[in-house]
Design an enzyme around this catalytic site. Sequence first.
Site, PDB file in Angstrom:
ATOM      1  N   GLY A   1       0.833  -1.197   0.000  1.00 32.55           N
ATOM      2  CA  GLY A   1       0.000   0.000   0.000  1.00 32.55           C
ATOM      3  C   GLY A   1       0.864   1.242   0.000  1.00 32.55           C
ATOM      4  O   GLY A   1       2.094   1.159   0.016  1.00 32.55           O
TER       5      GLY A   1
ATOM      6  N   PHE B   1       1.255   3.296   2.341  1.00 33.77           N
ATOM      7  CA  PHE B   1       1.896   3.544   3.625  1.00 33.77           C
ATOM      8  C   PHE B   1       2.599   2.313   4.196  1.00 33.77           C
ATOM      9  O   PHE B   1       3.072   2.341   5.328  1.00 33.77           O
ATOM     10  CB  PHE B   1       0.871   4.064   4.653  1.00 33.77           C
ATOM     11  CG  PHE B   1       0.132   5.280   4.187  1.00 33.77           C
ATOM     12  CD1 PHE B   1       0.809   6.338   3.610  1.00 33.77           C
ATOM     13  CD2 PHE B   1      -1.241   5.356   4.311  1.00 33.77           C
ATOM     14  CE1 PHE B   1       0.129   7.467   3.167  1.00 33.77           C
ATOM     15  CE2 PHE B   1      -1.932   6.482   3.870  1.00 33.77           C
ATOM     16  CZ  PHE B   1      -1.244   7.543   3.304  1.00 33.77           C
TER      17      PHE B   1
ATOM     18  N   VAL C   1       2.093  -5.457   3.647  1.00 35.27           N
ATOM     19  CA  VAL C   1       1.490  -6.475   4.511  1.00 35.27           C
ATOM     20  C   VAL C   1       2.096  -7.827   4.154  1.00 35.27           C
ATOM     21  O   VAL C   1       2.094  -8.233   2.994  1.00 35.27           O
ATOM     22  CB  VAL C   1      -0.044  -6.516   4.363  1.00 35.27           C
ATOM     23  CG1 VAL C   1      -0.646  -7.591   5.273  1.00 35.27           C
ATOM     24  CG2 VAL C   1      -0.647  -5.157   4.696  1.00 35.27           C
TER      25      VAL C   1
ATOM     26  N   LYS D   1       1.706  -5.920   9.240  1.00 40.94           N
ATOM     27  CA  LYS D   1       1.713  -4.671   8.474  1.00 40.94           C
ATOM     28  C   LYS D   1       2.984  -3.909   8.820  1.00 40.94           C
ATOM     29  O   LYS D   1       3.164  -3.471   9.959  1.00 40.94           O
ATOM     30  CB  LYS D   1       0.468  -3.841   8.810  1.00 40.94           C
ATOM     31  CG  LYS D   1       0.316  -2.582   7.969  1.00 40.94           C
ATOM     32  CD  LYS D   1      -1.023  -1.912   8.253  1.00 40.94           C
ATOM     33  CE  LYS D   1      -1.229  -0.672   7.395  1.00 40.94           C
ATOM     34  NZ  LYS D   1      -2.552  -0.044   7.645  1.00 40.94           N
TER      35      LYS D   1
ATOM     36  N   ASP E   1     -13.316   5.702   6.070  1.00 43.42           N
ATOM     37  CA  ASP E   1     -12.633   5.146   4.890  1.00 43.42           C
ATOM     38  C   ASP E   1     -13.309   3.867   4.405  1.00 43.42           C
ATOM     39  O   ASP E   1     -12.638   2.891   4.045  1.00 43.42           O
ATOM     40  CB  ASP E   1     -11.155   4.889   5.200  1.00 43.42           C
ATOM     41  CG  ASP E   1     -10.291   4.878   3.940  1.00 43.42           C
ATOM     42  OD1 ASP E   1     -10.769   5.352   2.889  1.00 43.42           O
ATOM     43  OD2 ASP E   1      -9.143   4.401   4.002  1.00 43.42           O
TER      44      ASP E   1
END
Length: 354
Positions: A54, A56, A59, A74, A168
Amino acid sequence: MSQHTSQYVFNSKEDYNVILDNMSREFEERWNHQTQSPYTNLENYITRAVLGNGSFGTVMLVREKSGKNYYAAKMMSKEDLVRLKQVAHVHNEKHVLNAARFPFLIYLVDSTKCFDYLYLILPLVNGGELFSYHRRVRKFNEKHARFYAAQVALALEYMHKMHLMYRDLKPENILLDQRGYIKITDFGFTKRVDGRTSTLCGTPEYLAPEIVQLRPYNKSVDWWAFGILVYEFVAGRSPFAIHNRDVILMYSKICICDYKMPSYFTSQLRSLVESLMQVDTSKRLGNSNDGSSDVKSHPWFQGVDWFGILNQEVTAPYQPTISGAEDLSNFENFEFKDRYKSRINRHPELFANF
């Protein structure tokens, strides 16, 4: 419920509001009892594969060295978090994951850090993203959509009871477990607030008009996004999707609620979507003191066995094929990226409380 489980048997003979009150007290205890992560890197785990990348973080599939349990780890770069101004969000995400315990929400199993990275150890949910499954089948029939929507509604009800705004909601943030039930993940934008806030955050297609217009907003922005999600489940597309991805045009459509209702939507589904996607928040379904009950009692949800859903006794319309913990067929193929290792601790003051 224990610190490291989300198992909870819901008694249909009990008042669900009383159950939520009890869960709220348990949440409060965990919220007020936060611990700092040790500098142990991933030394207690063996990395087996990459599940996703992702903006940020990454995973990974990991297995604990002391046992046979598998988890999702993560991994987030401290440098990237600082550069992208996500420091507050990652602290918040850990806080929420540590405190929340609900059947349809991901929770925190463990956390750790090293000089370069932060790690959140989460339950492994290896049925893949609801987004990927939905894209494969293109559309859900209304019964199929109702099964997922009921779980999302219950999860939002729980979060709002805990004074959490999720902010979100989208198919990419909903995972499927091996029984076909959902787990909502990614709490970076989740905020604990009693009244209103005004931060601009979320995914453009799912933003409520008041967020787009930079006006103060409350938890009803989640119910707006819920309306978009249900629409997308059955229509196979977002109501405000723009082919050329012109975000300004999309925002202008959102602000006047300019979208087309598919002719094959039943009258009940039409009513639900219209009630949720109200620009006037005073008319928006879910935006009252009894908001979640109003949503759950809408005619489109008639016949839903809410306790059966909570206890996962209702047979899911789709169950992912999973041969074992290391079966990654429900995920895209990702490659390992080299991790840099510093000799100095990066930003220790910013991540001291992580």
